[in-house]
Design a protein around this motif. Structure first.
Motif, PDB file in Angstrom:
ATOM      1  N   TYR A   1     -14.127  21.106   3.450  1.00  0.00           N
ATOM      2  CA  TYR A   1     -14.412  20.830   5.044  1.00  0.00           C
ATOM      3  C   TYR A   1     -16.005  20.903   5.531  1.00  0.00           C
ATOM      4  CZ  TYR A   1     -14.652  21.111  10.043  1.00  0.00           C
ATOM      5  OH  TYR A   1     -14.604  20.637  11.399  1.00  0.00           O
ATOM      6  N   ASP A   2     -16.350  21.981   5.276  1.00  0.00           N
ATOM      7  CA  ASP A   2     -17.828  22.323   5.711  1.00  0.00           C
ATOM      8  C   ASP A   2     -18.675  21.454   5.002  1.00  0.00           C
ATOM      9  OD1 ASP A   2     -16.973  24.301   7.267  1.00  0.00           O
ATOM     10  OD2 ASP A   2     -17.371  25.912   5.582  1.00  0.00           O
ATOM     11  N   LYS A   3     -18.600  21.126   3.880  1.00  0.00           N
ATOM     12  CA  LYS A   3     -19.645  20.060   3.116  1.00  0.00           C
ATOM     13  C   LYS A   3     -19.357  18.862   3.791  1.00  0.00           C
ATOM     14  CE  LYS A   3     -21.271  18.901  -1.241  1.00  0.00           C
ATOM     15  NZ  LYS A   3     -21.527  19.556  -2.739  1.00  0.00           N
ATOM     16  N   VAL A   4     -18.215  18.193   4.026  1.00  0.00           N
ATOM     17  CA  VAL A   4     -17.910  16.923   4.747  1.00  0.00           C
ATOM     18  C   VAL A   4     -18.468  16.837   5.969  1.00  0.00           C
ATOM     19  CG1 VAL A   4     -15.921  15.164   4.910  1.00  0.00           C
ATOM     20  CG2 VAL A   4     -16.024  16.695   3.057  1.00  0.00           C
ATOM     21  N   LYS A   5     -18.123  17.868   6.606  1.00  0.00           N
ATOM     22  CA  LYS A   5     -18.727  18.082   7.940  1.00  0.00           C
ATOM     23  C   LYS A   5     -20.102  17.866   8.383  1.00  0.00           C
ATOM     24  CE  LYS A   5     -18.259  18.872  12.728  1.00  0.00           C
ATOM     25  NZ  LYS A   5     -18.986  17.868  13.275  1.00  0.00           N
ATOM     26  N   LYS A   6     -20.886  18.627   7.464  1.00  0.00           N
ATOM     27  CA  LYS A   6     -22.327  18.460   7.372  1.00  0.00           C
ATOM     28  C   LYS A   6     -22.948  17.095   7.130  1.00  0.00           C
ATOM     29  CE  LYS A   6     -23.237  23.232   6.331  1.00  0.00           C
ATOM     30  NZ  LYS A   6     -23.584  24.164   5.263  1.00  0.00           N
ATOM     31  N   PHE A   7     -21.856  16.455   5.839  1.00  0.00           N
ATOM     32  CA  PHE A   7     -22.534  14.997   5.562  1.00  0.00           C
ATOM     33  C   PHE A   7     -22.180  14.282   6.725  1.00  0.00           C
ATOM     34  CE2 PHE A   7     -21.046  11.064   3.507  1.00  0.00           C
ATOM     35  CZ  PHE A   7     -22.057  10.946   2.719  1.00  0.00           C
ATOM     36  N   LYS A   8     -21.134  14.497   7.375  1.00  0.00           N
ATOM     37  CA  LYS A   8     -20.647  13.484   8.542  1.00  0.00           C
ATOM     38  C   LYS A   8     -21.695  13.473   9.483  1.00  0.00           C
ATOM     39  CE  LYS A   8     -17.016  12.595  11.862  1.00  0.00           C
ATOM     40  NZ  LYS A   8     -17.821  12.329  13.308  1.00  0.00           N
ATOM     41  N   ALA A  57       0.914  -1.003  -0.034  1.00  0.00           N
ATOM     42  CA  ALA A  57       0.029  -0.014  -0.193  1.00  0.00           C
ATOM     43  C   ALA A  57       0.798   1.249   0.217  1.00  0.00           C
ATOM     44  CB  ALA A  57      -0.936   0.099   1.332  1.00  0.00           C
ATOM     45  N   PRO A  58       0.628   2.102  -1.117  1.00  0.00           N
ATOM     46  CA  PRO A  58       1.479   3.458  -0.708  1.00  0.00           C
ATOM     47  C   PRO A  58       1.193   4.158   0.500  1.00  0.00           C
ATOM     48  CG  PRO A  58      -0.009   3.290  -2.943  1.00  0.00           C
ATOM     49  CD  PRO A  58      -0.299   2.140  -1.898  1.00  0.00           C
ATOM     50  N   ARG A  59       2.277   4.765   0.870  1.00  0.00           N
ATOM     51  CA  ARG A  59       2.211   5.544   2.120  1.00  0.00           C
ATOM     52  C   ARG A  59       1.740   6.980   1.962  1.00  0.00           C
ATOM     53  NH1 ARG A  59       2.998   0.542   2.900  1.00  0.00           N
ATOM     54  NH2 ARG A  59       4.545  -0.220   4.463  1.00  0.00           N
ATOM     55  N   PHE A  60       0.910   7.360   2.813  1.00  0.00           N
ATOM     56  CA  PHE A  60       0.550   8.970   2.540  1.00  0.00           C
ATOM     57  C   PHE A  60       0.475   9.503   4.086  1.00  0.00           C
ATOM     58  CE2 PHE A  60      -3.449   6.243   3.030  1.00  0.00           C
ATOM     59  CZ  PHE A  60      -4.105   6.926   3.679  1.00  0.00           C
ATOM     60  N   TYR A  61       0.265  10.701   3.921  1.00  0.00           N
ATOM     61  CA  TYR A  61      -0.188  11.843   4.995  1.00  0.00           C
ATOM     62  C   TYR A  61      -1.347  12.371   4.599  1.00  0.00           C
ATOM     63  CZ  TYR A  61      -0.541  16.079   7.473  1.00  0.00           C
ATOM     64  OH  TYR A  61      -1.021  17.088   8.322  1.00  0.00           O
ATOM     65  N   SER A  62      -2.444  12.556   5.677  1.00  0.00           N
ATOM     66  CA  SER A  62      -3.447  13.303   5.333  1.00  0.00           C
ATOM     67  C   SER A  62      -3.974  13.833   6.792  1.00  0.00           C
ATOM     68  CB  SER A  62      -4.491  12.365   5.053  1.00  0.00           C
ATOM     69  OG  SER A  62      -5.754  12.998   4.793  1.00  0.00           O
ATOM     70  N   ARG A  63      -4.973  14.750   6.741  1.00  0.00           N
ATOM     71  CA  ARG A  63      -5.570  15.057   8.061  1.00  0.00           C
ATOM     72  C   ARG A  63      -6.931  14.558   8.263  1.00  0.00           C
ATOM     73  NH1 ARG A  63      -2.419  19.125  10.591  1.00  0.00           N
ATOM     74  NH2 ARG A  63      -4.387  19.891  11.662  1.00  0.00           N
ATOM     75  N   THR A  64      -7.230  14.402   9.473  1.00  0.00           N
ATOM     76  CA  THR A  64      -8.443  13.973   9.682  1.00  0.00           C
ATOM     77  C   THR A  64      -9.398  15.145   9.794  1.00  0.00           C
ATOM     78  OG1 THR A  64      -8.536  14.380  12.208  1.00  0.00           O
ATOM     79  CG2 THR A  64      -7.927  12.074  11.169  1.00  0.00           C
ATOM     80  N   ILE A  65     -10.788  15.090   9.753  1.00  0.00           N
ATOM     81  CA  ILE A  65     -11.693  16.096   9.404  1.00  0.00           C
ATOM     82  C   ILE A  65     -11.818  16.713  10.768  1.00  0.00           C
ATOM     83  CG2 ILE A  65     -13.926  14.667  10.561  1.00  0.00           C
ATOM     84  CD1 ILE A  65     -15.410  16.345   8.354  1.00  0.00           C
ATOM     85  N   GLU A  66     -10.991  15.935  12.080  1.00  0.00           N
ATOM     86  CA  GLU A  66     -11.163  16.832  13.146  1.00  0.00           C
ATOM     87  C   GLU A  66      -9.578  17.559  13.363  1.00  0.00           C
ATOM     88  OE1 GLU A  66     -11.840  13.561  13.194  1.00  0.00           O
ATOM     89  OE2 GLU A  66     -13.835  13.692  13.666  1.00  0.00           O
ATOM     90  N   GLY A  67      -8.875  17.664  12.204  1.00  0.00           N
ATOM     91  CA  GLY A  67      -7.554  18.219  12.121  1.00  0.00           C
ATOM     92  C   GLY A  67      -6.426  17.736  12.814  1.00  0.00           C
TER      93      GLY A  67
END
Length: 166
Positions: free
Chosen positions: A94-101, A29-39
């Motif tokens: 972020y706002d759209k994904v947070k509302k969806f969540k 699996a390719p390694r990656f960095y991301s941020r969670t919706i909580e930052g």
């Protein structure tokens, strides 16, 4: 132009002409960095050091098959506790994904792939695109799209991981 891309992309998923059953299987699996919706920071390499299976599902809020798959994944995450489940949102604000969540009452952690770089690394060109990475960092399940009954294939794979067959 973006709308045309989404329409074409959704058409690919709904037509089921994409056979992903062998794509990337048994590869690292390719390694990656991301941020969670909580930052919070998320490094795949750190998660793999915990020797746990990782399930990733690339999604978007506009994707109808994603909306069907996500509640099932949320339920499975509570049953198969030997696997860490993550939803990876591709290129949405972020706002759209947070509302969806909040609307979907999702408990699975959401990773924000703001520019689509993670999706690109995983060749996730159609949504939803799900994969299971075993504790050694090898992709053992790779699936594009979602139809009723797909969860049975995933459950079988997850059952096998519980029995340490992977």
């Amino acid at each position: 132009m973006r709308l045309i891309f989404y329409i074409l992309l959704t058409g690919f998923v709904l037509s089921n002409d994409i056979d992903s059953s062998n794509q990337n299987l048994q590869s690292k699996a390719p390694r990656f960095y991301s941020r969670t919706i909580e930052g919070k920071n998320f490094f795949l390499s750190d998660q793999l050091e915990k020797n746990r299976n990782i399930f990733l599902s690339f999604f978007a809020t506009w994707c109808l098959p994603c909306k069907k798959e996500i509640p099932i994944l949320d339920s499975l995450s509570k049953v198969y506790t030997n696997t860490d489940f993550y939803l990876v949102n591709v290129s949405e604000k972020y706002d759209k994904v947070k509302k969806f969540k909040d609307y979907m009452n999702i408990s699975v952690p959401i990773l924000m792939d703001k520019y689509g770089h993670v999706a690109e690394k995983y060749n996730a060109i159609a949504l939803p695109h799900s994969m299971l990475i075993n504790s050694e960092g090898i992709i053992i399940y790779n699936h594009i799209g979602f139809e009723n009954g797909d969860e049975n294939k995933l459950i079988k794979i997850l059952e096998n991981t519980v029995q340490n067959e992977y």
